[in-house]
Design an enzyme around this catalytic site. Structure first.
Site, short mmCIF file in Angstrom:
data_model
loop_
_atom_site.label_atom_id
_atom_site.label_comp_id
_atom_site.label_asym_id
_atom_site.label_seq_id
_atom_site.Cartn_x
_atom_site.Cartn_y
_atom_site.Cartn_z
N ARG A 1 0.81 -1.23 0.00
CA ARG A 1 0.00 0.00 0.00
C ARG A 1 0.84 1.28 0.00
NH1 ARG A 1 -2.98 -3.32 3.66
NH2 ARG A 1 -4.90 -4.10 2.69
N LYS B 1 2.47 10.94 -12.22
CA LYS B 1 1.65 10.01 -12.99
C LYS B 1 2.41 8.70 -13.17
CE LYS B 1 -1.45 12.65 -15.99
NZ LYS B 1 -1.78 12.91 -17.41
N GLU C 1 8.17 16.34 -26.50
CA GLU C 1 7.57 16.80 -25.24
C GLU C 1 8.08 18.20 -24.87
OE1 GLU C 1 5.16 15.56 -23.63
OE2 GLU C 1 5.07 13.40 -24.04
N LYS D 1 5.89 22.24 -15.79
CA LYS D 1 5.07 21.12 -15.35
C LYS D 1 4.83 21.18 -13.85
CE LYS D 1 4.15 16.26 -15.91
NZ LYS D 1 4.49 14.99 -16.60
N GLU E 1 -5.29 16.08 -12.28
CA GLU E 1 -5.81 16.34 -13.63
C GLU E 1 -7.32 16.51 -13.66
OE1 GLU E 1 -5.55 14.09 -17.83
OE2 GLU E 1 -3.63 14.33 -16.85
N ARG F 1 -4.27 20.56 -15.74
CA ARG F 1 -3.21 19.61 -16.06
C ARG F 1 -3.49 18.85 -17.36
NH1 ARG F 1 -0.06 15.25 -12.05
NH2 ARG F 1 1.33 14.50 -13.70
N ASN G 1 -1.62 17.18 -22.07
CA ASN G 1 -1.90 16.09 -23.01
C ASN G 1 -2.02 16.57 -24.45
OD1 ASN G 1 -2.08 13.78 -21.18
ND2 ASN G 1 -3.87 14.82 -20.34
N HIS H 1 -1.66 14.11 -27.27
CA HIS H 1 -1.64 12.76 -26.72
C HIS H 1 -2.86 11.92 -27.09
CE1 HIS H 1 1.75 14.36 -24.58
NE2 HIS H 1 1.94 13.26 -23.92
N HIS I 1 -1.59 8.58 -28.45
CA HIS I 1 -1.83 7.30 -27.79
C HIS I 1 -2.53 6.32 -28.73
CE1 HIS I 1 -1.60 9.01 -23.41
NE2 HIS I 1 -0.41 8.89 -23.98
N HIS J 1 7.06 7.01 -27.92
CA HIS J 1 5.97 7.86 -27.44
C HIS J 1 6.08 9.27 -28.02
CE1 HIS J 1 3.00 9.65 -24.81
NE2 HIS J 1 3.90 10.47 -24.30
#
Length: 359
Positions: A121, A143, A185, A227, A237, A241, A245, A248, A252, A265
Site C-alpha cells: 500500500r 503520474k 515533449e 510542469k 488532472e 493539467r 496532453n 496525446h 496514444h 511515445h
C-alpha cells in the site's frame, strides 16, 4: 546546478538538474533524505544498467542494495513486469521502509512509481530519468501507470516521488531517435503555454541538438518548472493539467494501433500535436504560417508529422473513444487557440475529424 521545487504541501519534492549529478548528488542538501533508507531497490533495464548502474550503486553505497533488471521497451510496461517487480520485492523481504529507485526512461519510471504506489500500500521512490522525454515530462508530476492492450496508461495511480535526480550527462549516450522523441515533449511546453519558449527553441535548435550546456540544462529546467507549476495547481488532472496532453489523444491511438514500442511515445505525440494544429487551423483558430512553424521545428528535430502509413481516422476512433480524457461519453481534445495557448474542447465530432483528415 538547476533546481525546481514541486509544491505539494507535505509531499513537495525537489528536482535537481546538472551534468555529472550521479557522481555528486550525495552533496546536494535537498537530497539528504534519500541516504537515510537502509534498504534500496534499484529498478532498471539491461541497456541503462550497463551504462549507469555502477554510478548509482556508488551513490547509495552505504545502504543495502538490491537490483532488478526488467526488459527494455514500451511493450514491457505491462502487468507481467508489474507482477515480476512485486514478486522480486516479496522474495527479498523488502518492507514498507525501503526506497525504490527508478533508473531509466519513462517505462521504468512509470512502472516503478506504480509498483511503489501498490506494494504494501505504498513505499517511497525516487526518479533517476535517463532519457530526455523522462527528464522533461514523465518523471515529474507523479503520474504512474502500465499499459493495457486496449489503451495506454490505463492502469495506474498518482504517486509523487521523493525527488527527481536529472544528470544531463547521460543524454550523451542516448540514441538520436530517443533524443528526438524527447524533444517532442519539450516543444509541447512551448505550444501549450509559452510562445517565448517556443521561439527560444527555434533559436537554440543547433545548440540543443549538440547537447550544448548551459542551454540543455536551461531547457530541461524550464520544462520541469512549467510542469511543476501546473501539477501544484491541479495534481490529479481535474482541469488545467489536462493541457499537458496536447497531442496525446491522437498520439496514444497511434501507439496502440501500431503496437506499443513500434513508434516511440514522443514520435506519436509529435504527429498528434501536428494533427491538433491542423484541426485548429480547419476551425479558423490559427493561421497557416503558425502551422508551418510548428511543422518546421518538429522536422528540425527529426520527428514525424504524418500518421503512420495506412492509418485512417476510423483506426483512431476506438482508442480515442476509450481515452482517459473522455468525459460524459464525449471525446476531449487539447487544441491550440494561438501559438502558446491551448484549451480543452469536447465538441469535436467524428465527422469533423473525417473532413479535416480525409485522405
Amino acid at each position: 546546478m538547476e533546481k525546481v521545487a514541486v509544491q505539494l504541501g507535505q509531499r513537495s519534492y525537489p528536482i535537481v538538474i546538472a551534468p555529472g549529478l550521479l557522481s555528486g548528488a550525495g552533496q546536494v542538501p535537498e537530497l539528504q533524505q534519500l541516504w537515510q533508507f537502509k534498504k534500496v531497490v534499484i529498478l532498471s533495464n539491461p541497456v541503462v544498467a550497463a551504462l549507469y548502474l555502477p554510478q548509482l550503486q556508488a551513490l547509495f553505497g552505504q545502504q543495502q542494495l538490491f537490483e532488478l533488471l526488467l526488459p527494455d521497451g514500451e511493450a514491457y510496461k505491462n502487468l507481467q513486469s508489474f507482477d515480476q517487480a512485486n514478486t522480486f520485492l516479496l522474495e527479498h523481504g523488502i518492507a514498507r521502509d525501503a526506497l525504490l529507485v527508478a533508473l531509466g526512461g519513462g517505462v521504468i519510471g512509470d512502472l516503478t512509481g506504480f509498483v511503489a504506489a501498490c506494494y504494501q500500500r505504498g513505499v517511497a521512490f525516487v526518479q533517476v530519468p535517463t532519457t530526455l522525454l523522462s527528464q522533461v515530462d514523465s518523471s515529474v508530476g507523479g503520474k504512474t501507470a502500465i499499459n493495457h492492450p486496449l489503451g495506454k496508461n490505463m492502469i495506474g495511480a498518482f504517486n509523487q516521488p521523493l525527488a527527481v535526480i536529472i544528470d544531463t550527462s547521460v543524454l550523451h549516450s542516448l540514441p538520436q531517435r530517443e533524443f528526438s522523441a524527447g524533444m517532442a515533449e519539450v516543444i509541447k511546453y512551448g505550444l501549450l503555454g509559452d510562445a517565448a519558449f517556443f521561439q527560444w527553441l527555434e533559436q537554440q535548435q543547433d545548440a540543443l541538438a549538440r547537447l550544448q550546456e548551459p542551454q540543455l540544462s536551461q531547457m530541461i529546467k524550464h520544462c520541469c518548472q512549467m510542469k511543476a507549476d501546473i501539477v501544484s495547481r491541479d495534481e490529479t488532472e481535474q482541469g488545467e493539467r489536462a493541457l499537458l496532453n496536447l497531442g496525446h489523444t491522437f498520439g496514444h491511438a497511434i501507439e496502440a494501433w501500431l503496437g506499443y514500442g513500434t513508434w516511440l511515445h514522443g514520435e506519436a505525440v509529435a504527429v498528434g500535436m501536428m494533427m491538433a494544429f491542423e484541426l485548429a487551423y480547419a476551425r479558423g483558430w490559427i493561421d497557416a504560417p503558425t502551422v508551418a512553424r510548428v511543422r518546421q521545428l518538429l522536422v528540425a528535430f527529426e520527428l514525424p508529422v504524418q500518421p503512420p502509413l495506412g492509418m485512417q481516422i476510423a483506426d483512431f476512433m476506438p482508442y480515442m473513444k476509450t481515452d482517459k480524457k473522455v468525459k460524459d461519453g464525449k471525446m476531449r481534445f487539447i487544441l491550440p487557440q494561438t501559438l502558446g495557448a491551448a484549451i480543452i474542447v469536447d465538441d469535436v465530432t467524428e465527422s469533423e475529424l473525417q473532413r479535416v483528415f480525409a485522405g
